[in-house]
Design a protein around this motif. Structure first.
Motif, short mmCIF file in Angstrom:
data_model
loop_
_atom_site.label_atom_id
_atom_site.label_comp_id
_atom_site.label_asym_id
_atom_site.label_seq_id
_atom_site.Cartn_x
_atom_site.Cartn_y
_atom_site.Cartn_z
N ASN A 34 39.98 69.45 17.76
CA ASN A 34 38.81 70.32 17.80
C ASN A 34 39.29 71.77 17.77
O ASN A 34 40.49 72.04 17.81
CB ASN A 34 37.98 70.06 19.07
CG ASN A 34 36.51 70.41 18.89
OD1 ASN A 34 36.16 71.30 18.11
ND2 ASN A 34 35.65 69.72 19.61
N PRO A 78 20.10 70.81 17.75
CA PRO A 78 21.53 70.68 17.42
C PRO A 78 22.33 70.00 18.53
O PRO A 78 23.27 69.24 18.26
CB PRO A 78 21.99 72.13 17.22
CG PRO A 78 20.74 72.88 16.91
CD PRO A 78 19.66 72.22 17.70
N SER A 81 24.43 66.69 17.96
CA SER A 81 25.87 66.67 18.24
C SER A 81 26.22 65.54 19.20
O SER A 81 27.23 64.84 19.01
CB SER A 81 26.29 68.02 18.84
OG SER A 81 27.67 68.02 19.18
N THR A 92 26.02 62.16 17.33
CA THR A 92 27.15 61.94 16.43
C THR A 92 28.42 61.60 17.20
O THR A 92 29.25 60.82 16.72
CB THR A 92 27.40 63.18 15.55
OG1 THR A 92 27.62 64.32 16.38
CG2 THR A 92 26.23 63.43 14.62
N GLN A 93 28.58 62.16 18.40
CA GLN A 93 29.76 61.85 19.21
C GLN A 93 29.69 60.42 19.74
O GLN A 93 30.70 59.72 19.82
CB GLN A 93 29.87 62.82 20.38
CG GLN A 93 30.33 64.21 19.99
CD GLN A 93 30.45 65.13 21.18
OE1 GLN A 93 30.11 64.77 22.31
NE2 GLN A 93 30.94 66.33 20.95
N HIS A 104 31.98 65.84 12.91
CA HIS A 104 31.72 65.92 14.35
C HIS A 104 32.16 67.27 14.90
O HIS A 104 31.45 67.88 15.72
CB HIS A 104 32.45 64.79 15.08
CG HIS A 104 32.03 63.42 14.66
ND1 HIS A 104 32.58 62.27 15.19
CD2 HIS A 104 31.10 63.01 13.77
CE1 HIS A 104 32.02 61.22 14.63
NE2 HIS A 104 31.12 61.64 13.77
N MET A 135 29.83 70.05 13.76
CA MET A 135 28.55 69.99 14.48
C MET A 135 28.70 70.52 15.91
O MET A 135 27.82 71.22 16.42
CB MET A 135 28.05 68.54 14.52
CG MET A 135 27.39 68.08 13.25
SD MET A 135 25.98 69.13 12.77
CE MET A 135 24.99 69.09 14.26
N ALA A 136 29.83 70.19 16.56
CA ALA A 136 30.06 70.69 17.91
C ALA A 136 30.16 72.21 17.93
O ALA A 136 29.69 72.88 18.87
CB ALA A 136 31.33 70.07 18.50
N ASN A 137 30.76 72.78 16.90
CA ASN A 137 30.85 74.24 16.81
C ASN A 137 29.50 74.87 16.49
O ASN A 137 29.17 75.93 17.02
CB ASN A 137 31.89 74.64 15.76
CG ASN A 137 33.31 74.54 16.26
OD1 ASN A 137 33.85 75.48 16.82
ND2 ASN A 137 33.94 73.39 16.09
N TYR A 180 26.70 73.83 17.41
CA TYR A 180 25.89 73.79 18.64
C TYR A 180 26.13 75.03 19.50
O TYR A 180 25.23 75.50 20.19
CB TYR A 180 26.26 72.52 19.41
CG TYR A 180 25.51 72.35 20.72
CD1 TYR A 180 24.16 72.65 20.82
CD2 TYR A 180 26.17 71.88 21.85
CE1 TYR A 180 23.48 72.47 22.01
CE2 TYR A 180 25.50 71.69 23.04
CZ TYR A 180 24.15 72.00 23.12
OH TYR A 180 23.48 71.82 24.30
#
Length: 315
Positions: free
Chosen positions: A179, A257, A261, A264-265, A276, A279-281, A283
């Protein structure tokens, strides 16, 4: 670094952040939208703070809560920016164990605060529309200050166990985090120990923070919409609905979002990992970028004051 992914890894002094796995060759290009979103978020939220500070008519509970939201957004956007850009631009992937835990704590802490601020803003809109004659006597400055204090303390206290639990885990598999920043789930997956306590506590936090906040906001807006549509004329309920539209937009920009997120995790294990991570970023970057834009465009008092500011400078 060559030995950092072996099974005999025992040094927890540093972690390695990979950035966006599978897209390392495009890191420089990925940094462009990242920088753009962060720049908009920083400029927009500082503008909101400045406009509210210099305009006395905005010194009311709704805009006090908006300032709290702007500060929270600034912290969230800047909490990941320096390290993320150092990965993208300079391939500087190492982060100390302590810095990783601090970043993890700050991110989760301020996400909880942001959710709490939305609850406070929903309460303000509920009182303003459902009991407008008492709004100025119910939400006085000391009450607003206490609400803000509760929101801050809840975030600090509920997220405190995360870094303490992570600090106690043994790490003997790898120190690689796929990540751009340290996040609780990503760090937990590196531990070679039973982390069920941490997982259960994480579930408790999701239910007690996000679940209860969404429930409270839903109940508040159910009552607000009932009050709005009971108004005698269409113009009256359109005007009342317009006062809530900005808040509803930023709520959707935050929770949708985040929900995507999380899903998806939990259920998107077969999907590409870089999706993934992106998407986390998003968010952490999209809501801080959108919130000042939404409030700046849809809130007439802020827009008018901003226009007056530039008009006076230009004359």
């Amino acid at each position: 670094m060559s030995d950092s992914n072996t099974t005999d890894f025992t040094n927890t002094s540093t972690f390695i952040l990979l950035g966006v796995p599978g897209l390392e060759a495009a890191h420089v290009w990925i940094s462009i939208p990242f920088c753009t979103m962060c720049a908009i978020a920083i400029l927009g939220n500082f503008t909101i703070l400045f406009i509210v500070k210099i305009e006395p008519s905005l010194h009311v509970p709704m805009y006090y809560f908006l300032c709290m939201l702007a500060v929270t957004d600034l912290v969230l956007a800047t909490s990941i920016l320096p390290k993320t850009l150092s990965i993208f631009w300079f391939n500087s992937r190492e982060i100390s164990f302590s810095a990783c835990l601090i970043q993890m704590y700050i991110i989760h802490c301020f996400l909880a605060m942001e959710s709490g601020i939305f609850v406070a803003m929903a309460l303000d809109r509920y009182v303003a529309i459902c009991d407008p004659l008492r709004h100025s006597t119910i939400l006085i400055n000391p009450v607003v200050g206490k609400i803000g204090l509760v929101v801050v303390l809840r975030g600090f206290m509920l997220m405190l166990p995360f870094p303490f639990l992570a600090k106690r885990w043994p790490y003997c598999r790898t120190n690689i985090i796929p990540n751009t920043y340290c996040e609780h789930i990503a760090v937990a997956k590196l531990a070679c120990a039973d982390i069920r306590v941490s997982n259960y506590y994480g579930l408790f936090v999701i239910i007690s923070v996000t679940g209860l906040d969404v429930l409270f906001i839903t109940v508040s807006y159910t009552q607000i919409l009932r009050a709005i549509f009971s108004l005698p004329t269409k113009d009256a309920w359109l005007k009342a609905l317009g006062t809530c539209s900005s808040h509803l937009c930023v709520i959707l920009a935050f929770y949708i979002p985040g929900l995507f997120s999380l899903l998806t995790q939990q259920f998107g294990h077969n999907g590409p990992h870089h999706f993934h991570v992106l998407m986390a970023n998003m968010y952490l970057l999209v809501p801080p970028m959108l919130n000042p834009i939404i409030y700046g465009v849809r809130t007439r008092q802020i827009w008018d004051r901003l226009l007056r500011l530039f008009t006076h400078k230009g004359t």
